[in-house]
Motif scaffolding. Structure first.
Motif, PDB file in Angstrom:
ATOM      1  N   PHE A  44      -4.899   6.245   1.606  1.00  0.00           N
ATOM      2  CA  PHE A  44      -4.159   5.042   1.289  1.00  0.00           C
ATOM      3  C   PHE A  44      -4.739   4.573  -0.513  1.00  0.00           C
ATOM      4  O   PHE A  44      -5.828   4.966  -0.508  1.00  0.00           O
ATOM      5  N   GLY A  45      -3.709   3.958  -0.961  1.00  0.00           N
ATOM      6  CA  GLY A  45      -4.085   3.651  -2.348  1.00  0.00           C
ATOM      7  C   GLY A  45      -4.705   2.353  -2.249  1.00  0.00           C
ATOM      8  O   GLY A  45      -5.138   1.695  -1.229  1.00  0.00           O
ATOM      9  N   GLN A  46      -5.333   1.653  -3.286  1.00  0.00           N
ATOM     10  CA  GLN A  46      -5.779   0.525  -3.471  1.00  0.00           C
ATOM     11  C   GLN A  46      -5.127  -0.878  -3.227  1.00  0.00           C
ATOM     12  O   GLN A  46      -5.630  -1.926  -3.080  1.00  0.00           O
ATOM     13  N   PHE A  90       0.717  -1.298   0.234  1.00  0.00           N
ATOM     14  CA  PHE A  90      -0.108   0.147   0.022  1.00  0.00           C
ATOM     15  C   PHE A  90       0.755   1.063   0.037  1.00  0.00           C
ATOM     16  O   PHE A  90       1.779   1.389   0.717  1.00  0.00           O
TER      17      PHE A  90
END
Lengths: 113, 112
Positions: free
Chosen positions: B103-105, B90
């Motif tokens: 946060f990104g995926q 992440f």
């Protein structure tokens, strides 16, 4: 070294019941966060707690912080199935090179109908 | 709003291969960081950056390199992949150090 411990790690509860997740940390911190993660998804920020005695509530979730005891709690009131997820607490400390987040192991919550 | 974008979402590597995990944010955030998530261990900090040109090591930096040439991008490089690097990665960003992180995926990496 900062250590963050959550308990329980697994929690299965019935809809309508109340329960509390605990987060203990080993040294002083600047901020404490609670995150939610659904399976295969990213982390969603729930609460940020900044000072001793801080309490925040959103819907059926309420988080509190006791900096003297180095303890945060996430209380679930009248659980519903939609709350099933993994919940993480994370402690942030400011250091000379920037802030650093240390996560607990996570509590996997399952709410049964 | 794009927020924090990670690519690829899934990757399988052979032991010894190299690759770069991409992370980009469009929120003009100064602070960016990389974590790995392994079962039962929560997220652990790999590297972080408080601004363009500045990076520092986190809790588990070995086997990973980073650079921050622009505010928007913070790529994570695996120089020689090992099975122990199988994990979900992440990327996160925040306005400044100490502000709330987004946060990104995630990137699910498998090293065989």
């Amino acid at each position: 070294e900062l250590k963050v411990e959550q308990n329980p790690l697994f929690l299965s509860m019935q809809e309508g019941k109340n329960y509390t997740i605990y987060c203990n940390y080993s040294t002083t911190s600047d901020r404490l966060y609670w995150y939610r993660q659904d399976p295969g998804k990213s982390l969603e920020s729930l609460f940020v707690l900044l000072s001793n005695g801080a309490v925040k509530q959103e819907g059926r979730l309420m988080a509190s912080l006791d900096t003297k005891a180095r303890l945060s709690t996430l209380h679930i009131t009248a659980a519903v199935h939609d709350l099933s997820a993994t919940y993480f607490c994370a402690v942030e400390r400011e250091e000379t090179s920037g802030s650093r987040l240390t996560f607990g192991e996570g509590t996997q919550l399952t709410v049964n109908p | 709003n794009a927020g924090v974008t990670q690519t690829p979402k899934f990757q399988v590597l052979k032991t010894g291969q190299s690759m770069t995990l991409q992370c980009a944010q469009d929120m003009n955030h100064e602070y960016m960081s990389w974590y790995r998530q392994d079962p039962g261990m929560g997220l652990r900090l790999i590297h972080y950056s408080v601004g363009a040109g500045i990076t520092d090591q986190g809790e588990v930096p070995n086997g990973y390199n980073v650079s921050r040439s622009t505010t928007e991008d913070f790529p994570l490089r695996l120089l020689s992949a090992a099975p122990s690097q199988t994990s979900v990665y992440f990327c996160a960003s925040s306005y400044v150090s100490g502000a709330e992180a987004f946060f990104g995926q995630g990137t699910r990496l498998t090293v065989v």
